[in-house]
Design a protein around this motif. Sequence first.
Motif, PDB file in Angstrom:
ATOM      1  N   ALA A  37       0.902  -1.077  -0.091  1.00  0.00           N
ATOM      2  CA  ALA A  37      -0.094  -0.027  -0.388  1.00  0.00           C
ATOM      3  C   ALA A  37       0.938   1.228  -0.106  1.00  0.00           C
ATOM      4  O   ALA A  37       0.714   2.410  -0.658  1.00  0.00           O
ATOM      5  CB  ALA A  37      -0.998   0.036   1.175  1.00  0.00           C
ATOM      6  N   ARG A  38       1.958   1.266   0.792  1.00  0.00           N
ATOM      7  CA  ARG A  38       2.947   2.439   0.725  1.00  0.00           C
ATOM      8  C   ARG A  38       3.541   2.544  -0.724  1.00  0.00           C
ATOM      9  O   ARG A  38       3.551   3.764  -0.990  1.00  0.00           O
ATOM     10  CB  ARG A  38       4.022   2.056   1.833  1.00  0.00           C
ATOM     11  CG  ARG A  38       4.696   3.468   2.173  1.00  0.00           C
ATOM     12  CD  ARG A  38       5.936   2.996   3.269  1.00  0.00           C
ATOM     13  NE  ARG A  38       5.123   2.488   4.553  1.00  0.00           N
ATOM     14  CZ  ARG A  38       5.710   1.256   4.908  1.00  0.00           C
ATOM     15  NH1 ARG A  38       6.721   0.672   4.135  1.00  0.00           N
ATOM     16  NH2 ARG A  38       5.084   0.647   5.878  1.00  0.00           N
ATOM     17  N   PHE A  40       2.232   1.666  -3.285  1.00  0.00           N
ATOM     18  CA  PHE A  40       1.298   2.084  -4.489  1.00  0.00           C
ATOM     19  C   PHE A  40       1.003   3.747  -4.347  1.00  0.00           C
ATOM     20  O   PHE A  40       0.765   4.555  -5.164  1.00  0.00           O
ATOM     21  CB  PHE A  40       0.017   1.302  -4.040  1.00  0.00           C
ATOM     22  CG  PHE A  40      -1.053   1.722  -5.220  1.00  0.00           C
ATOM     23  CD1 PHE A  40      -1.135   1.386  -6.326  1.00  0.00           C
ATOM     24  CD2 PHE A  40      -2.321   2.531  -4.608  1.00  0.00           C
ATOM     25  CE1 PHE A  40      -2.165   1.659  -7.382  1.00  0.00           C
ATOM     26  CE2 PHE A  40      -3.171   2.673  -5.389  1.00  0.00           C
ATOM     27  CZ  PHE A  40      -3.171   2.319  -6.733  1.00  0.00           C
ATOM     28  N   LYS A  41       1.012   3.941  -3.069  1.00  0.00           N
ATOM     29  CA  LYS A  41       0.708   5.340  -2.750  1.00  0.00           C
ATOM     30  C   LYS A  41       1.657   6.325  -3.116  1.00  0.00           C
ATOM     31  O   LYS A  41       1.391   7.272  -3.744  1.00  0.00           O
ATOM     32  CB  LYS A  41       0.323   5.581  -1.283  1.00  0.00           C
ATOM     33  CG  LYS A  41      -0.178   7.090  -0.769  1.00  0.00           C
ATOM     34  CD  LYS A  41      -0.713   7.242   0.644  1.00  0.00           C
ATOM     35  CE  LYS A  41       0.135   6.878   1.666  1.00  0.00           C
ATOM     36  NZ  LYS A  41      -0.430   7.354   3.102  1.00  0.00           N
ATOM     37  N   GLY A  42       2.887   6.010  -3.104  1.00  0.00           N
ATOM     38  CA  GLY A  42       3.947   6.671  -3.450  1.00  0.00           C
ATOM     39  C   GLY A  42       4.006   6.900  -5.001  1.00  0.00           C
ATOM     40  O   GLY A  42       4.393   7.872  -5.660  1.00  0.00           O
ATOM     41  N   GLU A  43       3.644   5.730  -5.962  1.00  0.00           N
ATOM     42  CA  GLU A  43       3.774   5.671  -7.268  1.00  0.00           C
ATOM     43  C   GLU A  43       2.716   6.801  -7.693  1.00  0.00           C
ATOM     44  O   GLU A  43       2.838   7.315  -8.652  1.00  0.00           O
ATOM     45  CB  GLU A  43       3.358   4.281  -7.816  1.00  0.00           C
ATOM     46  CG  GLU A  43       4.973   3.382  -7.477  1.00  0.00           C
ATOM     47  CD  GLU A  43       5.863   3.892  -8.398  1.00  0.00           C
ATOM     48  OE1 GLU A  43       5.882   4.476  -9.504  1.00  0.00           O
ATOM     49  OE2 GLU A  43       6.906   3.846  -7.640  1.00  0.00           O
ATOM     50  N   MET A  44       1.472   6.668  -6.968  1.00  0.00           N
ATOM     51  CA  MET A  44       0.191   7.606  -7.422  1.00  0.00           C
ATOM     52  C   MET A  44       0.644   8.859  -7.078  1.00  0.00           C
ATOM     53  O   MET A  44       0.566   9.655  -7.923  1.00  0.00           O
ATOM     54  CB  MET A  44      -0.933   7.499  -6.519  1.00  0.00           C
ATOM     55  CG  MET A  44      -1.593   5.738  -6.661  1.00  0.00           C
ATOM     56  SD  MET A  44      -2.036   5.746  -8.417  1.00  0.00           S
ATOM     57  CE  MET A  44      -3.614   7.006  -8.441  1.00  0.00           C
ATOM     58  N   LYS A  45       1.532   9.371  -5.967  1.00  0.00           N
ATOM     59  CA  LYS A  45       1.669  10.661  -5.892  1.00  0.00           C
ATOM     60  C   LYS A  45       2.848  11.176  -7.053  1.00  0.00           C
ATOM     61  O   LYS A  45       2.881  12.322  -7.279  1.00  0.00           O
ATOM     62  CB  LYS A  45       2.727  10.959  -4.442  1.00  0.00           C
ATOM     63  CG  LYS A  45       1.399  10.943  -3.255  1.00  0.00           C
ATOM     64  CD  LYS A  45       2.414  11.183  -2.025  1.00  0.00           C
ATOM     65  CE  LYS A  45       1.529  11.282  -0.863  1.00  0.00           C
ATOM     66  NZ  LYS A  45       2.327  11.220   0.375  1.00  0.00           N
TER      67      LYS A  45
END
Length: 88
Positions: A37-38, A40-45
């Motif tokens: 999840a971490r 994924f969230k970094g890639e989205m940012k």
Amino acid sequence: MGNLFAGPHLWIILIIILLLFGAAKLPALAKSLGQSARVFKGEMKAMKSDDAEPAPTDGTDAASTGTTAPAAPPVDRPADQDTPPRAS
């Protein structure tokens, strides 16, 4: 259809997960889920920041202006991880 994740339904799902993975593997499963999840969230940012960067308006692109991204530092790995073990 109602709320499927309320009361007894949630307990049944949790018991099935406990039986499938076992109590010893649940912390490792939760850790890997959190890491995923971490990432994924970094890639989205990163994707949002790439979209937010303005394009050059003077008709030139980044390749013609000579600007490049800095090179990533080399990753130090022990030699035993880079090559498979040899058969004797």
